[in-house]
Design an enzyme around this catalytic site. Structure first.
Site, PDB file in Angstrom:
ATOM      1  N   SER A 115       1.233  -1.070   0.062  1.00  0.00           N
ATOM      2  CA  SER A 115      -0.038  -0.224   0.033  1.00  0.00           C
ATOM      3  C   SER A 115       1.043   1.144  -0.178  1.00  0.00           C
ATOM      4  O   SER A 115       2.094   1.336   0.137  1.00  0.00           O
ATOM      5  CB  SER A 115      -0.688   0.908   1.017  1.00  0.00           C
ATOM      6  OG  SER A 115      -1.519   1.063   1.815  1.00  0.00           O
TER       7      SER A 115
ATOM      8  N   TYR B  56      -3.038  -0.709  10.372  1.00  0.00           N
ATOM      9  CA  TYR B  56      -2.484  -0.960   8.851  1.00  0.00           C
ATOM     10  C   TYR B  56      -1.071  -0.397   8.536  1.00  0.00           C
ATOM     11  O   TYR B  56      -0.381  -1.097   7.781  1.00  0.00           O
ATOM     12  CB  TYR B  56      -3.600  -0.365   8.170  1.00  0.00           C
ATOM     13  CG  TYR B  56      -3.471  -0.565   6.515  1.00  0.00           C
ATOM     14  CD1 TYR B  56      -4.454  -2.430   6.476  1.00  0.00           C
ATOM     15  CD2 TYR B  56      -3.362  -0.043   5.767  1.00  0.00           C
ATOM     16  CE1 TYR B  56      -4.568  -2.487   4.867  1.00  0.00           C
ATOM     17  CE2 TYR B  56      -3.372  -0.585   4.367  1.00  0.00           C
ATOM     18  CZ  TYR B  56      -3.954  -1.770   4.516  1.00  0.00           C
ATOM     19  OH  TYR B  56      -3.490  -2.045   2.872  1.00  0.00           O
TER      20      TYR B  56
END
Length: 274
Positions: free
Chosen positions: A133, A146
């Site tokens: 990501s 995350y």
């Protein structure tokens, strides 16, 4: 020989699009999901869809065994893709919540990766593609759990790439920014389970977070469909010499550039605006 790939997290979004697109390109696709009901749905669509839950190592072992049975013991590539988020401040994030999200977003990836390396070494080639990501190299507030898993994934994959240097096994990172998926909706039960926001020192800030989390206001700025990730995945799998990492979406390119140009305090200023 037909090229083969095991893709995880295929119930929707990035994994589902990748499974359909690669099958249309002639790949033998194994479309794994965490829930059996999603596996059954994909089986009805003609996929071999083993159940693979990153939090349960036994399912990883069984899924790979099933895949290798169908391929005769070979596997061209894997795409580690399934992951989830726990929105909330780091100060309000229980350590047990962090342990659990790491089981899915990091330890499960590592377990599957380790299991396929002997297969790829024996056949002399392979592609290990990790869905990371923008948050794997440029963190944003309220996303600490995350962020941490993706930073860890990037460090592990970069190390693996160095260790595989000189072989035909290529570890690759794909780094999407905003993509049209169900990650926001899927984060809600984890938020409700772990974050005691009503007793937080920043309870008023959580009210704004909940508004964004529970109420869809349409696509985020610069959001792209899952096909944008699949396009980069195809290059990572089929190029003779894949890149070490692939940016997806304008924000990823922007933050990658700003990381090279700005000081840490400058980056912090930009990130705090989100």
């Amino acid at each position: 020989m037909q090229k083969s790939i095991l893709i995880t997290g295929c119930s929707s979004g990035i994994g589902l699009d990748a499974a359909h697109t690669l099958r249309d390109r002639g790949w033998q696709v194994f479309a794994a999901c965490r829930k059996q009901v999603d596996c059954d749905r994909l089986s009805d669509e003609g996929f071999i869809a083993p159940r693979l839950d990153y939090e349960t190592p036994e399912t990883i072992e069984a899924a790979l065994k099933d895949v290798l049975k169908h391929t005769g013991g070979t596997l061209t590539g894997i795409f580690n893709n399934g992951a989830y988020a726990i929105p909330g401040l780091v100060e309000d994030l229980p350590t047990d919540a962090l342990r659990q999200i790491f089981e899915t977003n990091f330890f499960g990836y590592h377990t599957l990766t380790r299991a396929v390396i002997p297969v790829m070494r024996a056949q002399g080639h392979g592609r290990i593609v990790q869905c990371s990501s923008i948050l794997g190299f440029s963190p944003l507030p309220w996303r600490g759990a995350y962020n941490a898993t993706k930073f860890a994934l990037e460090g592990l994959t970069d190390t693996l790439r160095l260790e595989m240097r000189g072989t035909q096994i290529f570890p690759v990172l794909i780094e999407p920014g905003p993509i049209t998926t169900k990650i926001r909706e899927n984060a809600i039960p984890h938020f409700e389970k772990w974050i005691n926001w009503e007793n937080s020192a920043r309870v008023d800030d959580y009210k704004a977070l909940k508004q964004r989390l529970y109420t869809s206001s349409g696509p985020d700025p610069f959001e792209l469909p899952p096909t944008a990730v699949t396009k980069k995945l195809i290059h990572a799998l089929e190029a003779p010499r894949p890149r070490a990492r692939y940016y997806v979406t304008f924000p990823t390119y922007l933050m990658g550039t700003l990381k090279r140009l700005l000081s840490t305090s400058g980056i912090d200023f930009v990130a705090s605006r989100f």
